[in-house]
Design an enzyme around this catalytic site. Sequence first.
Site, short mmCIF file in Angstrom:
data_model
loop_
_atom_site.label_atom_id
_atom_site.label_comp_id
_atom_site.label_asym_id
_atom_site.label_seq_id
_atom_site.Cartn_x
_atom_site.Cartn_y
_atom_site.Cartn_z
N ARG A 1 6.49 -19.93 -9.66
CA ARG A 1 6.46 -20.12 -8.26
C ARG A 1 4.92 -20.38 -8.09
NH1 ARG A 1 5.32 -15.08 -4.23
NH2 ARG A 1 5.21 -16.16 -2.53
N HIS B 1 1.13 -20.54 1.99
CA HIS B 1 0.63 -19.37 1.51
C HIS B 1 -0.79 -19.38 1.84
CE1 HIS B 1 0.70 -16.23 -2.04
NE2 HIS B 1 -0.36 -16.10 -1.83
N GLU C 1 3.78 -13.56 2.97
CA GLU C 1 3.04 -12.16 3.34
C GLU C 1 2.59 -12.21 4.64
OE1 GLU C 1 0.27 -11.23 0.32
OE2 GLU C 1 1.93 -10.41 -0.95
N ASN D 1 7.48 -8.38 -2.37
CA ASN D 1 5.91 -8.30 -3.39
C ASN D 1 5.47 -6.98 -3.35
OD1 ASN D 1 6.15 -11.30 -2.99
ND2 ASN D 1 4.31 -11.35 -1.89
N TYR E 1 2.78 -3.89 -4.96
CA TYR E 1 1.69 -3.74 -5.67
C TYR E 1 1.32 -2.19 -5.67
CZ TYR E 1 0.79 -8.43 -5.80
OH TYR E 1 0.89 -10.05 -6.18
N GLU F 1 6.48 -11.20 -6.28
CA GLU F 1 5.12 -10.65 -6.92
C GLU F 1 4.96 -9.09 -7.38
OE1 GLU F 1 1.50 -11.52 -4.52
OE2 GLU F 1 2.45 -13.50 -3.67
#
Length: 526
Positions: free
Chosen positions: A99, A144, A189, A329, A331, A401
């Site tokens: 990606r 992005h 995002e 994504n 985290y 992600e």
Amino acid sequence: MKYYVVLLSVLIERTWSTNDAPQQLKFPPWFKFGAATAAHQIEGAWNVSDKTPSVWDVFSHEKPSRIGDGSNGDVACDSYHLWREDIEMVTHLGLHFYRFSISWPRLLPSGFPDRISSAGRRYYSELIDGLLAAGVEPVVTVYHWDLPQSLQDLGGWTNPLVVDWFADYARVVFSLFADRVKTWITINEPLVFCDGAYTMGVYAPGVLSPDIGKYLCNRHALLAHAKAWRIYDQEFRDRYRGKISLANTITWYEPADGETDDVAEIVRQYGGGIFSHPIFSKKGGWPPVIAKMIAENSRRQGYPKSRLPPFTEKEIKFIRGTYDFYALNYYTSRVVRRARPGETIDAWPFFGAPELNVSLTVRPEWKKAPPSWFYINPVGIRHQIRWLKEQYGDVEVLIAENGYASHDPTAHDMDRVQFYKDHLEQVLLSIYEDGVNVTGFTAWSLMDNYEWMDGYVPKFGLFAVDFNDQRTRSPRTSASYYAAIIREHALIEPPEYLSVTQNATNTNTSYNSLILSFVLIVYFIK
Ligand SMILES: *[C@@H]1O[C@H](CO)[C@@H](O)[C@H](O)[C@H]1NC(C)=O
Ligand SMILES: *[C@@H]1O[C@H](CO)[C@@H](O)[C@H](O)[C@H]1NC(C)=O
Ligand SMILES: *[C@@H]1O[C@H](CO)[C@@H](O)[C@H](O)[C@H]1NC(C)=O
């Protein structure tokens, strides 16, 4: 001693080759593994040929103190020149997909489709062809965060016309590459580039406007995504049969001890719902609880209307259903409690807390990664995936992600190995226990890169990059571990033995240990 070494290396090889992995550690046959990067974080070559500056070029050049280490993306990983090495890394890992993102000002120097840069077009075309030739699927992010500065000068994401500007750009991207690219992310995002820029002023373009700018950005990002999705759907899908969605980063929120779940749920709706409800819910539009809250806050503050601009009925329909999968994504996680009387709530480091009037903390048992915001809670990814299913029904989920940052540039990254193991374990539980069709996992990142306002300090890479030298890439232990997982298509135990034998290897460790076993056996027999 010799016996011992032979036995040890054979044993090592065994632990790596778990062909007999129990079923629940196997990923489903259709499950794919990838790794990700983004244009501004790796390409460098910020001023070659006819490329114009992006908002990040300008933001970091204007005032280097905005960036933790005073750096910029001028050279980054120099992937503009070293993309063949990037493909080598991808091949080394055995990735199913890679990606990466396209730089808008590299492809369309004016920001508009009046002229397509031939250098920009060739760069992405060669990268895509190179990946395909290596048997790797390109997964492409159209946007992005590197908006052309020329469009920022016209208001950027706060100008309603950005919806058309983005749609025109996306159409160019599809017309050039949709013959070869089958999986698309329109926008990465929106939470981060809208809040980072407008709520906190710490991301490009650094326009502080938490009350107004942030919500204009949210609204236009959703409309821009929807318009690009519809263009793909109407003009390209029949011919190319690809899939397209946007990627959201969602922090998992749980209630603090003594708080009820509804306080955490409001934060989930704010952090994840704003960018999901309009697209993935049956009703569409802003999450009702959020629309109500912002309308009330606005009235209290003396605004004549809600600061969250409503969608018209037509817009609600236009955005609703513009997805082919959910790109998540993940985290980190936070614990939520209501503000106490008189308490001041700071936006840093988590967006939206002042609007919500909640305090966000962490559990003491969550380990901390070096970046200030990064607390590790692997079960958070499973909770988040289950929440998506509860909210929006059965939708294919791609983990677009997930990854770990340290400040340690060295190769021996058992902390990252552990991070991937713990998160992939939870992904398996999402699949087998929660019945969610998670179809892929994307490691962030393929290599160390320019981490926006934190510069080159956080290291997210499976591969280390030497930023003081020729941008030499070298695999970390986590690269060998990830390659082994991909090869086995199963979750395997981290290779403990690496803590004694690791040195910077260039080929994968399993292969090395096999050769080592062989050499030692021959030596021994002799
Ligand atoms: C491009 O930028 C670099 C600094 O990153 C500078 O040294 C170089 O002269 C610039 N090249 C052109 C053609 O402007
Ligand atoms: C946040 O909540 C606290 C406690 O209820 C209250 O005292 C404070 O006025 C609230 N602040 C805002 C901005 O609503
Ligand atoms: C999950 O989605 C993939 C891709 O769309 C599909 O091939 C697979 O059959 C689905 N699996 C289940 C169990 O729904």
